[in-house]
Design an enzyme around this catalytic site. Structure first.
Site, PDB file in Angstrom:
ATOM      1  N   CYS A 128      30.632 -93.079  58.039  1.00 40.44           N
ATOM      2  CA  CYS A 128      31.204 -93.545  56.766  1.00 40.44           C
ATOM      3  C   CYS A 128      32.596 -94.160  56.922  1.00 40.44           C
ATOM      4  CB  CYS A 128      31.239 -92.415  55.750  1.00 40.44           C
ATOM      5  SG  CYS A 128      29.614 -91.727  55.437  1.00 40.44           S
ATOM      6  N   HIS A 261      36.150 -94.352  50.387  1.00 38.84           N
ATOM      7  CA  HIS A 261      34.729 -94.161  50.659  1.00 38.84           C
ATOM      8  C   HIS A 261      34.106 -93.436  49.470  1.00 38.84           C
ATOM      9  CE1 HIS A 261      30.967 -93.103  52.349  1.00 38.84           C
ATOM     10  NE2 HIS A 261      31.277 -91.847  52.602  1.00 38.84           N
ATOM     11  N   ASN A 291      26.276 -92.514  47.945  1.00 40.64           N
ATOM     12  CA  ASN A 291      27.042 -92.675  49.184  1.00 40.64           C
ATOM     13  C   ASN A 291      26.272 -93.631  50.099  1.00 40.64           C
ATOM     14  OD1 ASN A 291      28.211 -92.397  51.711  1.00 40.64           O
ATOM     15  ND2 ASN A 291      28.404 -90.164  51.604  1.00 40.64           N
TER      16      ASN A 291
HETATM   17  N1  ACO Z   1      20.437 -79.570  43.011  1.00 42.05           N
HETATM   18  C1  ACO Z   1      20.632 -78.345  42.519  1.00 42.05           C
HETATM   19  N2  ACO Z   1      21.260 -77.371  43.177  1.00 42.05           N
HETATM   20  C2  ACO Z   1      21.731 -77.665  44.418  1.00 42.05           C
HETATM   21  C3  ACO Z   1      21.543 -78.931  45.002  1.00 42.05           C
HETATM   22  C4  ACO Z   1      20.861 -79.909  44.248  1.00 42.05           C
HETATM   23  N3  ACO Z   1      20.641 -81.147  44.718  1.00 42.05           N
HETATM   24  N4  ACO Z   1      22.105 -78.918  46.222  1.00 42.05           N
HETATM   25  C5  ACO Z   1      22.640 -77.695  46.393  1.00 42.05           C
HETATM   26  N5  ACO Z   1      22.394 -76.930  45.313  1.00 42.05           N
HETATM   27  C6  ACO Z   1      22.782 -75.547  45.080  1.00 42.05           C
HETATM   28  C7  ACO Z   1      23.084 -74.797  46.365  1.00 42.05           C
HETATM   29  O1  ACO Z   1      21.894 -74.283  46.932  1.00 42.05           O
HETATM   30  C8  ACO Z   1      24.005 -73.701  45.866  1.00 42.05           C
HETATM   31  O2  ACO Z   1      23.204 -72.688  45.277  1.00 42.05           O
HETATM   32  P1  ACO Z   1      23.619 -71.141  45.433  1.00 42.05           P
HETATM   33  O3  ACO Z   1      24.948 -71.014  44.776  1.00 42.05           O
HETATM   34  O4  ACO Z   1      22.514 -70.426  44.727  1.00 42.05           O
HETATM   35  O5  ACO Z   1      23.671 -70.887  46.921  1.00 42.05           O
HETATM   36  C9  ACO Z   1      24.778 -74.371  44.749  1.00 42.05           C
HETATM   37  O6  ACO Z   1      24.032 -75.525  44.357  1.00 42.05           O
HETATM   38  C10 ACO Z   1      26.177 -74.810  45.167  1.00 42.05           C
HETATM   39  O7  ACO Z   1      26.089 -75.504  46.401  1.00 42.05           O
HETATM   40  P2  ACO Z   1      27.376 -75.993  47.155  1.00 42.05           P
HETATM   41  O8  ACO Z   1      26.998 -76.543  48.488  1.00 42.05           O
HETATM   42  O9  ACO Z   1      28.405 -74.912  47.081  1.00 42.05           O
HETATM   43  O10 ACO Z   1      27.837 -77.189  46.204  1.00 42.05           O
HETATM   44  P3  ACO Z   1      29.161 -78.028  46.281  1.00 42.05           P
HETATM   45  O11 ACO Z   1      29.901 -77.896  45.018  1.00 42.05           O
HETATM   46  O12 ACO Z   1      29.908 -77.793  47.563  1.00 42.05           O
HETATM   47  O13 ACO Z   1      28.607 -79.519  46.324  1.00 42.05           O
HETATM   48  C11 ACO Z   1      28.241 -81.328  47.867  1.00 42.05           C
HETATM   49  C12 ACO Z   1      27.806 -79.944  47.418  1.00 42.05           C
HETATM   50  C13 ACO Z   1      28.034 -82.295  46.726  1.00 42.05           C
HETATM   51  C14 ACO Z   1      27.409 -81.754  49.070  1.00 42.05           C
HETATM   52  C15 ACO Z   1      29.729 -81.313  48.249  1.00 42.05           C
HETATM   53  O14 ACO Z   1      29.996 -80.247  49.133  1.00 42.05           O
HETATM   54  C16 ACO Z   1      30.214 -82.594  48.900  1.00 42.05           C
HETATM   55  O15 ACO Z   1      30.286 -83.630  48.277  1.00 42.05           O
HETATM   56  N6  ACO Z   1      30.623 -82.557  50.167  1.00 42.05           N
HETATM   57  C17 ACO Z   1      31.198 -83.710  50.852  1.00 42.05           C
HETATM   58  C18 ACO Z   1      30.186 -84.741  51.240  1.00 42.05           C
HETATM   59  C19 ACO Z   1      30.927 -85.952  51.823  1.00 42.05           C
HETATM   60  O16 ACO Z   1      32.046 -86.237  51.468  1.00 42.05           O
HETATM   61  N7  ACO Z   1      30.380 -86.661  52.736  1.00 42.05           N
HETATM   62  C20 ACO Z   1      31.184 -87.796  53.267  1.00 42.05           C
HETATM   63  C21 ACO Z   1      30.820 -88.167  54.513  1.00 42.05           C
HETATM   64  S1  ACO Z   1      29.162 -88.701  54.521  1.00 42.05           S
HETATM   65  C22 ACO Z   1      28.899 -89.443  56.062  1.00 42.05           C
HETATM   66  O17 ACO Z   1      29.754 -89.566  56.891  1.00 42.05           O
HETATM   67  C23 ACO Z   1      27.483 -89.862  56.375  1.00 42.05           C
END
Ligand code: ACO
Length: 334
Positions: A128, A261, A291
């Site tokens: 990214c 990004h 993304n």
């Molecule tokens: N739908 C519903 N529930 C979900 C989903 C979904 N799609 N995905 C995860 N959950 C659930 C999880 O299982 C978890 O459930 P639990 O509490 O029962 O265990 C709950 O939602 C919370 O999950 P978290 O992982 O804590 O959610 P978070 O608020 O951290 O959001 C996310 C996840 C969106 C992936 C976030 O961490 C994020 O954006 N991270 C950064 C990603 C990024 O910036 N990438 C950039 C680089 S990409 C590249 O280089 C290719």
């Protein structure tokens, strides 16, 4: 490759003279994706995706449409905007993690599709962060005098490497391409660039499969520890923003637009808040594009330019972060 400005008037600089982008036709809303995942027994919702990421829809390329197809479309639009023809191009850099083939590079395939030959063309792999890496490399090559008119393209078909049995990742990504024409200039467009990487964090974001002996070995689908990526991203994006500002002798108050990004609206807003930038100074396209990895910054830039949001003469901060772990920023006068 990091550059500090030399303020001598005779210095050769680089400047963006045109932007372009291309998106696949097929728009997949959160509702549609949630219905498809439900058929696989996975539960997700528009509410969850919007609240956690800001994403409402993404584009998915049809089978047979590759990174070079989207990339060449974006490149043609950028050349048109710059008033240039393919024959004027003397460097092609394509940032992609989803190339058409193992080799040759997607850049050489795009060169062929543009109907030109002879100029250097290569792919750059920084996930990214690929576009800011590519822009920094092209800037350095222009400033060195080795090239005068570069195409820097970010193009991805991430839908090909998504695991549609993993709801934590497959809702986040989309396909698309963006491009800029970067040309030699007597006045500074690009003011400063900084690139970083830390290979200690390979496992938190990777697609670990490989091709060997005529077979795919390992898992060729994207894996991400979202929370680990989130925490690192917020920290390094703030640090690298301050580095490029300091290098250029500017302050956050000089930034007209932050074009980060497009991974997650919460990361983008967090970065803006740390820089004390109002939220309406952040270009946001993650809602409609998801993304798109290396394509996200040039896509967002082109949309902001064509919608009249970003105007010539304004100061832009472009920031990328991604697998590797890699990160970087480019500060420029547009
Ligand atoms: N739908 C519903 N529930 C979900 C989903 C979904 N799609 N995905 C995860 N959950 C659930 C999880 O299982 C978890 O459930 P639990 O509490 O029962 O265990 C709950 O939602 C919370 O999950 P978290 O992982 O804590 O959610 P978070 O608020 O951290 O959001 C996310 C996840 C969106 C992936 C976030 O961490 C994020 O954006 N991270 C950064 C990603 C990024 O910036 N990438 C950039 C680089 S990409 C590249 O280089 C290719």
């Amino acid at each position: 490759m990091n550059s500090q400005p030399d303020r001598t008037p005779s210095q050769r600089h680089s400047r963006i003279t045109g932007t372009g982008s291309m998106l696949p036709h097929r728009r997949v809303s959160n509702h549609e994706l949630a219905a498809q995942l439900a058929e696989r027994g996975l539960e997700t919702s528009d509410e969850w995706i919007v609240e956690r990421t800001g994403i409402r829809a993404r584009r998915f390329a049809d089978p047979g449409v590759n990174a070079s197809d989207l990339g060449v479309g974006a490149a043609r639009h950028a050349l048109e905007a710059a008033g240039r023809s393919p024959e004027d191009v003397d460097l092609i850099i394509v940032a992609t993690s989803t190339p058409d083939m193992v080799f040759p590079s997607t850049a050489t395939i795009i060169q062929r599709k543009l109907g030109i030959q002879g100029c250097p063309a290569f792919d750059l792999q920084a996930v990214c962060s690929g576009f800011v890496y590519g822009l920094s490399v092209a800037d350095a090559m222009i400033r060195s005098g080795s090239v005068s008119c570069a195409l820097v393209i970010g193009s991805e078909v991430f839908s090909r490497i998504l695991d549609f049995n993993d709801r934590t990742t497959c809702v986040l990504f989309g396909d698309g391409a963006g491009a800029v024409v970067l040309e030699a200039s007597a006045t500074a467009g690009i003011l400063s660039t900084r690139l970083h990487a830390d290979g200690q964090h390979t496992e938190i974001l990777c697609t670990p499969g490989t091709v060997s002996g005529g077979q795919v070995l390992g898992d060729p689908l994207l894996k991400m520890d979202g929370q680990a990526v989130f925490k690192l991203a917020v920290r390094v994006l703030d640090e690298v923003a301050r580095e490029v500002l300091e290098d250029a002798g500017r302050t956050p108050a000089d930034i007209d637009w932050l074009i980060p990004h497009q991974a997650n609206i919460r990361i983008m807003q967090g970065t803006a808040k740390k820089l004390k930038l109002p939220p309406d100074r952040v270009v946001v396209t993650v809602d409609e594009h998801g993304n798109t990895s290396a394509a996200s910054i040039p896509l967002a830039l082109d949309h902001a330019v064509r919608s009249g949001q970003v105007r010539h003469g304004e100061t832009l901060l472009l920031e990328g972060v991604g697998g590797g772990f890699t990160w970087g920023a480019v500060l420029l006068d547009f």
